[in-house]
Design a protein around this motif. Structure first.
Motif, mmCIF file in Angstrom:
data_model
loop_
_atom_site.group_PDB
_atom_site.id
_atom_site.type_symbol
_atom_site.label_atom_id
_atom_site.label_comp_id
_atom_site.label_asym_id
_atom_site.label_seq_id
_atom_site.Cartn_x
_atom_site.Cartn_y
_atom_site.Cartn_z
ATOM 1 N N LEU A 82 -7.717 -20.386 -13.857
ATOM 2 C CA LEU A 82 -8.912 -19.697 -14.355
ATOM 3 C C LEU A 82 -8.905 -18.242 -13.908
ATOM 4 C CD1 LEU A 82 -11.777 -19.516 -15.566
ATOM 5 C CD2 LEU A 82 -12.653 -20.367 -13.386
ATOM 6 N N MET A 83 -8.757 -18.017 -12.596
ATOM 7 C CA MET A 83 -8.785 -16.652 -12.082
ATOM 8 C C MET A 83 -7.629 -15.841 -12.635
ATOM 9 S SD MET A 83 -10.503 -14.507 -10.331
ATOM 10 C CE MET A 83 -11.480 -14.908 -8.891
ATOM 11 N N GLN A 84 -6.448 -16.454 -12.700
ATOM 12 C CA GLN A 84 -5.288 -15.728 -13.209
ATOM 13 C C GLN A 84 -5.514 -15.278 -14.653
ATOM 14 O OE1 GLN A 84 -2.529 -14.708 -11.606
ATOM 15 N NE2 GLN A 84 -3.375 -15.472 -9.678
ATOM 16 N N GLN A 85 -6.117 -16.158 -15.442
ATOM 17 C CA GLN A 85 -6.398 -15.825 -16.849
ATOM 18 C C GLN A 85 -7.419 -14.678 -16.937
ATOM 19 O OE1 GLN A 85 -5.189 -17.058 -19.808
ATOM 20 N NE2 GLN A 85 -6.553 -15.660 -20.922
ATOM 21 N N LEU A 86 -8.483 -14.787 -16.156
ATOM 22 C CA LEU A 86 -9.538 -13.768 -16.206
ATOM 23 C C LEU A 86 -9.010 -12.407 -15.724
ATOM 24 C CD1 LEU A 86 -12.535 -15.878 -14.828
ATOM 25 C CD2 LEU A 86 -12.307 -14.975 -17.141
ATOM 26 N N VAL A 87 -8.233 -12.443 -14.651
ATOM 27 C CA VAL A 87 -7.685 -11.196 -14.104
ATOM 28 C C VAL A 87 -6.728 -10.560 -15.108
ATOM 29 C CG1 VAL A 87 -6.098 -10.331 -12.336
ATOM 30 C CG2 VAL A 87 -8.036 -11.746 -11.667
ATOM 31 N N SER A 88 -5.968 -11.392 -15.791
ATOM 32 C CA SER A 88 -5.063 -10.886 -16.817
ATOM 33 C C SER A 88 -5.860 -10.226 -17.950
ATOM 34 C CB SER A 88 -4.225 -12.051 -17.340
ATOM 35 O OG SER A 88 -3.619 -11.708 -18.547
ATOM 36 N N GLU A 89 -6.951 -10.869 -18.354
ATOM 37 C CA GLU A 89 -7.807 -10.298 -19.405
ATOM 38 C C GLU A 89 -8.375 -8.946 -18.970
ATOM 39 O OE1 GLU A 89 -10.877 -13.076 -20.455
ATOM 40 O OE2 GLU A 89 -9.450 -14.597 -21.117
ATOM 41 N N LEU A 90 -8.580 -8.791 -17.656
ATOM 42 C CA LEU A 90 -9.172 -7.555 -17.129
ATOM 43 C C LEU A 90 -8.122 -6.476 -16.868
ATOM 44 C CD1 LEU A 90 -11.705 -9.152 -14.620
ATOM 45 C CD2 LEU A 90 -12.310 -7.727 -16.592
ATOM 46 N N GLY A 91 -6.846 -6.798 -17.050
ATOM 47 C CA GLY A 91 -5.787 -5.837 -16.785
ATOM 48 C C GLY A 91 -5.687 -5.485 -15.311
ATOM 49 N N ALA A 92 -6.011 -6.449 -14.447
ATOM 50 C CA ALA A 92 -6.014 -6.199 -13.001
ATOM 51 C C ALA A 92 -5.000 -7.081 -12.301
ATOM 52 C CB ALA A 92 -7.411 -6.462 -12.454
ATOM 53 N N GLU A 93 -4.835 -6.841 -11.013
ATOM 54 C CA GLU A 93 -4.036 -7.716 -10.156
ATOM 55 C C GLU A 93 -4.957 -8.262 -9.080
ATOM 56 O OE1 GLU A 93 -0.862 -5.322 -8.664
ATOM 57 O OE2 GLU A 93 -0.106 -4.899 -10.682
ATOM 58 N N ILE A 94 -4.637 -9.451 -8.592
ATOM 59 C CA ILE A 94 -5.497 -10.059 -7.563
ATOM 60 C C ILE A 94 -4.654 -10.481 -6.368
ATOM 61 C CG2 ILE A 94 -5.338 -12.364 -8.629
ATOM 62 C CD1 ILE A 94 -8.217 -12.860 -7.635
ATOM 63 N N SER A 95 -5.217 -10.346 -5.176
ATOM 64 C CA SER A 95 -4.507 -10.823 -3.982
ATOM 65 C C SER A 95 -5.527 -11.292 -2.945
ATOM 66 C CB SER A 95 -3.634 -9.710 -3.389
ATOM 67 O OG SER A 95 -4.418 -8.567 -3.129
ATOM 68 N N PHE A 143 -18.069 -9.188 -19.254
ATOM 69 C CA PHE A 143 -18.422 -10.559 -18.857
ATOM 70 C C PHE A 143 -17.348 -11.129 -17.923
ATOM 71 C CE2 PHE A 143 -18.609 -15.203 -19.604
ATOM 72 C CZ PHE A 143 -19.919 -15.428 -19.214
ATOM 73 N N ALA A 144 -16.084 -10.854 -18.251
ATOM 74 C CA ALA A 144 -14.989 -11.363 -17.403
ATOM 75 C C ALA A 144 -15.070 -10.743 -16.011
ATOM 76 C CB ALA A 144 -13.639 -11.057 -18.053
ATOM 77 N N LEU A 145 -15.410 -9.453 -15.935
ATOM 78 C CA LEU A 145 -15.514 -8.816 -14.610
ATOM 79 C C LEU A 145 -16.623 -9.475 -13.786
ATOM 80 C CD1 LEU A 145 -14.579 -6.638 -12.632
ATOM 81 C CD2 LEU A 145 -16.388 -5.186 -13.513
ATOM 82 N N GLN A 146 -17.764 -9.703 -14.417
ATOM 83 C CA GLN A 146 -18.871 -10.350 -13.692
ATOM 84 C C GLN A 146 -18.464 -11.763 -13.256
ATOM 85 O OE1 GLN A 146 -23.009 -9.134 -15.420
ATOM 86 N NE2 GLN A 146 -21.567 -9.168 -17.101
ATOM 87 N N HIS A 147 -17.691 -12.433 -14.119
ATOM 88 C CA HIS A 147 -17.269 -13.805 -13.810
ATOM 89 C C HIS A 147 -16.361 -13.825 -12.576
ATOM 90 C CE1 HIS A 147 -15.890 -17.886 -15.755
ATOM 91 N NE2 HIS A 147 -16.307 -18.025 -14.511
ATOM 92 N N VAL A 148 -15.363 -12.930 -12.520
ATOM 93 C CA VAL A 148 -14.441 -12.958 -11.367
ATOM 94 C C VAL A 148 -15.179 -12.586 -10.079
ATOM 95 C CG1 VAL A 148 -12.339 -12.547 -12.701
ATOM 96 C CG2 VAL A 148 -13.534 -10.593 -11.697
ATOM 97 N N VAL A 149 -16.110 -11.648 -10.190
ATOM 98 C CA VAL A 149 -16.867 -11.256 -8.985
ATOM 99 C C VAL A 149 -17.710 -12.441 -8.509
ATOM 100 C CG1 VAL A 149 -18.717 -9.769 -8.105
ATOM 101 C CG2 VAL A 149 -16.881 -8.795 -9.503
ATOM 102 N N ASP A 154 -11.019 -12.827 5.599
ATOM 103 C CA ASP A 154 -10.290 -12.797 4.328
ATOM 104 C C ASP A 154 -11.015 -11.935 3.305
ATOM 105 O OD1 ASP A 154 -8.370 -14.428 5.325
ATOM 106 O OD2 ASP A 154 -8.930 -16.211 4.172
ATOM 107 N N SER A 155 -10.217 -11.308 2.457
ATOM 108 C CA SER A 155 -10.786 -10.553 1.332
ATOM 109 C C SER A 155 -10.041 -10.923 0.056
ATOM 110 C CB SER A 155 -10.634 -9.041 1.539
ATOM 111 O OG SER A 155 -11.304 -8.647 2.705
ATOM 112 N N ILE A 156 -10.790 -11.036 -1.025
ATOM 113 C CA ILE A 156 -10.162 -11.169 -2.348
ATOM 114 C C ILE A 156 -10.194 -9.785 -2.964
ATOM 115 C CG2 ILE A 156 -10.354 -12.201 -4.637
ATOM 116 C CD1 ILE A 156 -11.614 -14.659 -3.281
ATOM 117 N N VAL A 157 -9.006 -9.274 -3.274
ATOM 118 C CA VAL A 157 -8.905 -7.873 -3.716
ATOM 119 C C VAL A 157 -8.401 -7.811 -5.162
ATOM 120 C CG1 VAL A 157 -7.888 -5.605 -3.238
ATOM 121 C CG2 VAL A 157 -8.396 -7.195 -1.340
ATOM 122 N N PHE A 158 -9.148 -7.102 -5.977
ATOM 123 C CA PHE A 158 -8.756 -6.860 -7.370
ATOM 124 C C PHE A 158 -8.309 -5.394 -7.449
ATOM 125 C CE2 PHE A 158 -12.166 -9.945 -7.243
ATOM 126 C CZ PHE A 158 -11.694 -10.976 -8.040
#
Lengths: 129, 221
Positions: B192-205, B133-139, B213-217
Motif C-alpha cells: 500500500l505505502m509503496q504504491q502511494l509513494v510511487s503515485e506521489l513521485g517520492a521515496e520512503i525510508s 489525497f495520496a499525500l494526506q493518506h501517507v501522512v 524512528d522516523s518515516i521519511v518521504f
C-alpha cells in the motif's frame, strides 16, 4: 421543571462545556449531579460516592467510556451505566458489544427529557431487579 | 458485483475514518449547542415561574454558542476540503499548507491518545504537483503507526524541510519518540505505502537513531 428527584448522577464527558451545562440543567430539575471530564476521574468519584447512575461518553482521551464501563462492571456490578456517543447510530460493531454491557446507549445530541427518562428507566430496572 | 481492489479499499477506508472522526466531533459541537440552548430555555421557564433571571448566565451561554458555531464551521471547512481533495488526481499544492490541513484532521486521533502532534514546517513555500489525497493518506498512515507506539504526554512531530542544493526537492519526516517496530517496517515496505509513494513521485525510508524512528518521504528535484 423541578422534579425534586433523589437520583444521584455522575456525568462523564471530555467536552467541558457540554458536561457542565448538562449538570446545571439536571440540577435545575432537582437532581444531585457530579460532572467530570475524564474516565480516570470518573472511576475515582465512583469509588468515593454512592451514585445511582453514571452517564459516560464513549470516546474520550485516555480512558474511554468502554473502559470505564468494563471497570465499573467489575467494581460496582449493580451500578447502571449509560453510554453516550457522537457516532450516528451506524451499528458499529464495537458499540453493539458495549451496548450489551451498558444499561442504555444514547446518541448525541440527546434531549434532556430523553436522558432523564432513560436514567429513571435504568435506576428503576435496578430497583426492580 | 465487482470486488473492490485492495488499494481502492484502503483509500475508501482512509476516507471513511476521517469522515467519521470529523462527523463525531461535529456531533459534540451540536450536543453542546443543544445543551446551551436548553439552558437558556430552562432559565426563561424558571423566570416565568418567578425565579430571578440570571442575565450573566444567559450571556455566557450565548457567547459559548457562538464559539461552538465557529468550531463547527471550522470542522465543516475541514471536511469539505478533505472531501474535495479527491477531485483531482494531480494538483498544484503548497506542501506546508496541505500538511497543515491533514495535521488538523489528525489532531483528534492524537488527542484521544493524549499525544501532541507537533508541526515543524519550514517557512519556505514548497510547491509541488501531486495527488493531494495520496499525500494526506501517507501522512495519516505514518502518523497512525507513530501514535500506536506513543505514550501519553509524548509528541509525534512532522518535519518539512527543503533539500539543500537539490533544486525544488524537499523531505517530510514523521518522527516518533519510540521505535516503530514491526508495524513501522511493515508499513514502509508494504504494497500500500509503496504504491502511494510511487503515485506521489517520492521515496520512503525508515530512519532509526537513538531508539527513535522516523518515516521519511523525500522528493528529489
Amino acid at each position: 421543571m423541578e422534579e425534586r428527584a433523589s437520583m444521584r448522577i455522575l456525568l462523564v464527558d471530555d467536552e467541558p462545556e457540554l458536561v457542565f451545562t448538562m449538570q446545571e440543567r439536571l440540577e435545575l430539575r432537582g437532581f444531585t449531579v457530579d460532572a467530570v471530564t475524564s474516565g480516570k476521574e470518573a472511576l475515582q468519584r465512583i469509588d468515593d460516592n454512592p451514585y445511582d447512575v453514571v452517564v459516560v461518553d464513549v470516546k474520550m482521551p485516555g480512558m474511554g467510556g468502554g473502559e470505564v464501563l468494563t471497570s465499573v462492571r467489575e467494581s460496582h456490578p449493580s451500578l447502571p451505566v449509560i453510554l453516550l456517543t457522537g457516532h450516528g447510530g451506524s451499528g458499529d460493531e464495537g458499540e453493539e458489544h458495549m451496548l450489551r454491557a451498558a444499561c442504555a446507549f444514547l446518541y448525541k445530541p440527546v434531549k434532556i427529557e430523553k436522558l432523564i427518562e432513560t436514567m429513571k428507566g435504568c435506576v428503576g430496572e435496578q430497583s426492580d431487579g | 458485483m465487482a470486488e473492490r481492489s485492495p488499494l481502492l479499499g484502503e483509500k475508501l477506508g482512509f476516507f471513511g475514518v476521517v469522515a467519521a472522526s470529523l462527523s463525531h466531533e461535529l456531533k459534540n459541537v451540536l450536543a453542546t449547542i443543544n445543551e446551551l440552548a436548553g439552558l437558556i430555555e430552562d432559565q426563561s421557564i424558571a423566570a416565568e415561574a418567578g425565579r430571578p433571571l440570571r442575565p450573566e448566565r444567559l450571556q455566557k451561554a450565548c457567547v459559548n454558542i457562538n464559539k461552538q458555531v465557529l468550531r463547527g464551521s471550522t470542522l465543516v471547512e475541514r471536511l469539505n476540503f478533505f472531501a474535495h481533495s479527491v477531485d483531482k488526481q494531480v494538483a498544484d499544492v503548497e506542501l506546508g499548507a496541505l500538511l497543515t490541513k491533514i495535521c488538523d484532521i489528525c489532531d483528534r486521533f492524537a488527542s484521544l491518545r493524549q499525544v501532541t502532534l507537533a508541526r515543524k514546517f519550514t517557512a519556505q513555500e514548497l510547491p509541488r504537483t501531486l495527488d493531494p489525497f495520496a499525500l494526506q493518506h501517507v501522512v495519516y498512515l505514518a502518523v497512525r503507526v507513530a501514535l500506536n507506539v506513543a505514550e501519553a504526554g509524548q509528541a509525534v512531530s512532522l518535519v518539512l524541510e527543503p533539500l539543500e542544493a537539490q533544486g525544488r526537492g524537499c523531505w517530510l519526516a514523521v518522527e516518533s519518540e519510540n521505535p516503530l517496530g514491526e508495524e513501522g517496517r511493515s508499513l514502509v515496505e508494504g504494497p500500500l505505502m509503496q504504491q502511494l509513494v510511487s503515485e506521489l513521485g517520492a521515496e520512503i525510508s525508515l530512519v532509526s537513531a537513538q531508539s527513535k524512528d522516523s518515516i521519511v518521504f523525500t522528493w528529489v528535484g
